[in-house]
Design an enzyme around this catalytic site. Sequence first.
Site, PDB file in Angstrom:
ATOM      1  N   HIS A 269      -3.854   4.409   4.602  1.00 18.47           N
ATOM      2  CA  HIS A 269      -4.950   3.442   4.730  1.00 18.47           C
ATOM      3  C   HIS A 269      -6.233   4.047   4.182  1.00 18.47           C
ATOM      4  CE1 HIS A 269      -7.510   0.343   6.415  1.00 18.47           C
ATOM      5  NE2 HIS A 269      -8.210   1.264   7.034  1.00 18.47           N
TER       6      HIS A 269
ATOM      7  N   TYR B  47       4.067   6.086  11.088  1.00 18.65           N
ATOM      8  CA  TYR B  47       4.401   4.719  11.481  1.00 18.65           C
ATOM      9  C   TYR B  47       5.216   3.950  10.441  1.00 18.65           C
ATOM     10  CZ  TYR B  47       0.196   3.836   8.633  1.00 18.65           C
ATOM     11  OH  TYR B  47      -0.736   3.804   7.622  1.00 18.65           O
TER      12      TYR B  47
ATOM     13  N   ARG C 233       0.857  -1.181   0.000  1.00 15.56           N
ATOM     14  CA  ARG C 233       0.000   0.000   0.000  1.00 15.56           C
ATOM     15  C   ARG C 233       0.896   1.235   0.000  1.00 15.56           C
ATOM     16  NH1 ARG C 233      -2.271   0.926   5.419  1.00 15.56           N
ATOM     17  NH2 ARG C 233      -0.817   2.687   5.467  1.00 15.56           N
TER      18      ARG C 233
END
Length: 373
Positions: A265, A274, A261
């Site tokens: 998200h 992160y 990805r």
Amino acid sequence: MHLNDSTAGGTEGLVQLIGPGGERRESPYDRWVSDIDGAGLQALYEDMVVVRRIDAEATALQRQGELALWPPLLGQEAAQVGSGRALREDDFVFSSYRENGVAYCRGVDLTEVLRVWRGNASSGWDPYSINMATPQVIIGAQTLHATGYAMGILNDGADSAAVTYFGDGATSQGDVNEAMVFAASFQAPVIFFCQNNHWAISEPVGLQAHVPIANRPPGFGIPSVRVDGNDVLACLAVTREALDRARTGGGPTFIEAVTYRMGPHTTADDPTRYRDPNELEDWAARDPIARLAALLDAGGLLPAEVSDAVKAKADDVAARLREGCVSMPEPAALDVFKHVYSEPNSWLERQQDHYERYLAFLNASESSSEGSR
């Protein structure tokens, strides 16, 4: 077929027909894509470019306040287009909220894709118009729906199949595991297509899976395969094999497409909080569109006129997407009661009646206030 690997996010031992540099590699899976000639590769390239352009336009619309939220699929185009183009019209798809590339392959009206994210409806398209259920937001729930539908296919004596899409994070949900139990028990013609994009929101795949995710389904009696999810030709091949198994009485298959990805998200997420930027850089070198472009270019199949035509197609689709979004009429107050149940019932009718009377009261109060001024 079950392929092993030592880590949940590792890329060794994957089915791969096109290498990261665009080199064509021989594989036992070649027979499943023997019909894909130069024109076929060009078509897959166009699909991926258009899907990426749709994703970029929808992301821009959200940033500009036209959509409330958008779940980007940047980097996962090959997994979605390769598997989506393997399906027949009578196969049925059950997806999560990120499979907009699959929806494009199924022929969805692009405006319908945005309706929910704009807040104009509680659902999207008519599922039976393209044989694809509207996106499921509850993580993993669609796997149970797909298995149940596949069991219905068995009862009907048909040779179609169901395919369900979900991410690596969903494999920790009970629904996914329960769906595999039923699929294996009844040998249902269903494909579990897991896009391992390495991140379940902010949690890395290695936290919940210390071995490849494809190692789990054989414990249920379901054959599994790991495929390079950034290789559109390999994704097409393994999905065709799984569909053939389903159509000929071989039961379910689990496909783990190892991809990445590239974006957040959703547009409400900040992956820089992160994710190591070096990891993103490493995966950018494996870009699914760039590798197919390299293969086409090496074969003289991507001249300027083809590249320009693909770009023009992508821009046209994006323009129609934007126009459909900004010109979408606002829903009427009572539209909230539409399409809640397949048939009318007194419980819902009573609620609608109460709401109609409430709205009438508000309108009367406003009129009275204006008349007294």
